[in-house]
Design an enzyme around this catalytic site. Structure first.
Site, PDB file in Angstrom:
ATOM      1  CE  LYS A  24      36.431  59.303  33.606  1.00 11.38           C
ATOM      2  NZ  LYS A  24      36.920  59.098  32.226  1.00 11.38           N
ATOM      3  CB  SER A  52      33.108  51.593  34.349  1.00 12.71           C
ATOM      4  OG  SER A  52      33.978  52.604  34.813  1.00 12.71           O
ATOM      5  CD  GLU A 100      48.093  51.607  31.991  1.00  9.63           C
ATOM      6  OE1 GLU A 100      47.134  51.534  31.212  1.00  9.63           O
ATOM      7  OE2 GLU A 100      49.231  51.159  31.736  1.00  9.63           O
ATOM      8  N   GLY A 123      45.996  45.843  34.160  1.00  9.30           N
ATOM      9  CA  GLY A 123      45.385  46.659  33.110  1.00  9.30           C
ATOM     10  C   GLY A 123      46.386  47.640  32.534  1.00  9.30           C
ATOM     11  CG  ASP A 180      45.130  49.842  28.438  1.00  7.45           C
ATOM     12  OD1 ASP A 180      44.934  49.648  29.657  1.00  7.45           O
ATOM     13  OD2 ASP A 180      44.695  50.854  27.853  1.00  7.45           O
ATOM     14  CB  SER A 230      41.085  60.404  39.665  1.00  8.81           C
ATOM     15  OG  SER A 230      41.066  59.018  39.963  1.00  8.81           O
TER      16      SER A 230
END
Length: 322
Positions: free
Chosen positions: A56, A81, A207, A211, A213, A307
């Protein structure tokens, strides 16, 4: 029919130049044991060694560094989060400005403490009953801050795509690239890089099973909203894909694999015991999909983006012990 993407490979290369000497060039790990288990040559891009412990920082700094001097004087806002929270806080500190971060009340305490440690002000909310995007936008507007969202922003996506760029610079051509999917910024940036450099490559997102989506949205051809998932992979506990990221992933991502909490746990154990690295649940989902046999077509050379590794000892132990 394809449409022009909101982020280009040139944007990613420019981001790499902007991040040079500021973000870490993280190592690429290989393992004969892993190769033998899955019957392929596997290369793991270890973003758990990135600044703040996750990929990130790439996107947050790339976006913050392109703010005007007037915006930097006023400060930055973000919602996250945990990992984007830390990334934005550190980017703000690096650029000599302040940050206000909206975080869920149940975000891991270690991530809250790290975010505060970088000098950010933390505002909390209930992720299960409140809309963080609306809250974040309202907070930024009220205080006159520049808002850097965690994934749905061209500069953020371009920054995240530099991880895959570094991976390919070390490995050359790969048959398959696997990356976690939360809001979709990492997989979107990775897919742009991958498909530009090696058009025949298969790009797979991963995923948590509870979750899904993005998987549902890709199958429906439009963004689908699900209840906020409860999963070990807190960094991927999102109800809907980003608007910009989904537009990219619709065109470039070839499929989504789903992993259970047990498969995530097993991958974290494998990474610790055999690879000698610590991965947080979200950081382990791509590896989990490979170890669990969810990657089809038996590719010969596989790239994985691990990640992040932001997890304290107590939570890691609690997860491993089930």
């Amino acid at each position: 029919m394809t449409t022009a993407l909101p982020v280009t490979f040139d944007d990613i290369r420019e981001s790499a130049a902007r991040l040079h000497g500021i973000a870490h060039r993280t190592p690429v790990l290989t393992s004969r044991t892993l190769n033998a288990l899955v019957g392929a040559e596997v290369f793991i891009k270890c973003e758990n060694f990135q600044r703040i412990g996750a990929f990130k920082f790439r996107g947050a700094y790339n976006a913050a560094a392109q703010l005007t001097s007037e915006q930097l004087v006023k400060g930055i806002a973000a919602y996250s989060s945990g990992n984007h929270a830390q990334a934005t806080a550190l980017a703000a500190r690096e650029l000599g400005t302040s940050a206000v971060i909206l975080m869920p009340e149940d975000a891991p305490q270690s991530k809250k403490e790290a975010t505060a440690g970088y000098g950010a002000e933390i505002v909390t909310y209930d992720r299960y009953s409140q809309d963080r995007t609306k809250l974040g936008e309202a907070l930024a507007a009220e205080r006159g801050l520049a808002l850097i969202p965690p994934y749905d922003h061209p500069h953020v996506i371009a920054g995240q795509g530099t991880a895959a760029l570094e991976l390919f610079e070390e490995t050359g051509e790969l048959d398959t690239l696997i990356a976690p999917v939360g809001g979709g910024g990492l997989i979107a940036g990775s897919a742009i890089t991958a498909k530009t450099l090696h058009p025949a490559i298969t790009v797979i997102g991963v995923e948590p099973a509870d979750g899904d989506d993005t998987k549902r949205s890709l199958e429906a051809g439009e963004r689908i909203t699900i209840p906020v998932p409860r999963t070990l992979a807190d960094g991927q506990a999102l109800p809907t894909p980003g608007e910009i990221t989904f537009a990219i992933n619709q065109q470039l991502v070839d499929g989504i694999a789903l992993v259970s909490d047990d498969e995530i746990r097993n991958a974290m154990c494998f990474a610790s015991e055999r690879l000698k690295i610590v991965l947080e649940p979200s950081g382990a989902t791509a590896l989990a999909a490979l170890l669990a046999g969810h990657i089809d077509n038996h590719p010969r050379r596989i790239g994985i983006i691990a990640s992040g590794g932001n997890i304290n000892t107590q939570r890691f132990t609690d997860i491993i012990n089930g």
